[in-house]
Design a protein around this motif. Sequence first.
Motif: not given
Length: 177
Positions: A13-21, A41-44, A58-65, A103-108
Amino acid sequence: MSTHKWYAIQTYAGSEMAVKRAIENLVKDNGIEEQLKEIVVPTEDVIEFKNGKEKISERSLYSGYVFALLDLNTELWHRIQSLPKVGRFIGESKKPTPLTEKDINLILEKVHNRAAPKPKISFEEGENVRITEGPFANFTAIVEEYDMVRGLLKLNVSIFGRSTPVEILYSQVEKII
């Protein structure tokens, strides 16, 4: 036909952007960019108050994913899973399972249709709160209504044994735990 499918990758949790990079760098460094079409990394946006000042963060919508559109093979699966701060791919029998299209359409949809910033803390009717600022500071109150658009709470404050309705900015109260 494309063999790319969407996968959910669990991270710290909290490392989503680092993992993306890290995933983007992994495919680039190994010359396998064609195996990764997209990673999100869906955020709001949320409004929070620090030192009395309003700040939008900014906060992750799906923390840890992290969600990735991959042409996944065993080698890429193991390389991604061995990256720092990556837990595992989500799936059955310890094997990555692609997300369903629904599921992915809801996320996107949440990624592409970002809503206006909302308060970091939400309130519910009937919830007890403590007023932290203003003439009613240190009083406890009960939430009657929460206007997220205006950022106002309608509260009932007990003053001298009588219930008194007041409107206060949500930033002037804290939840009682």
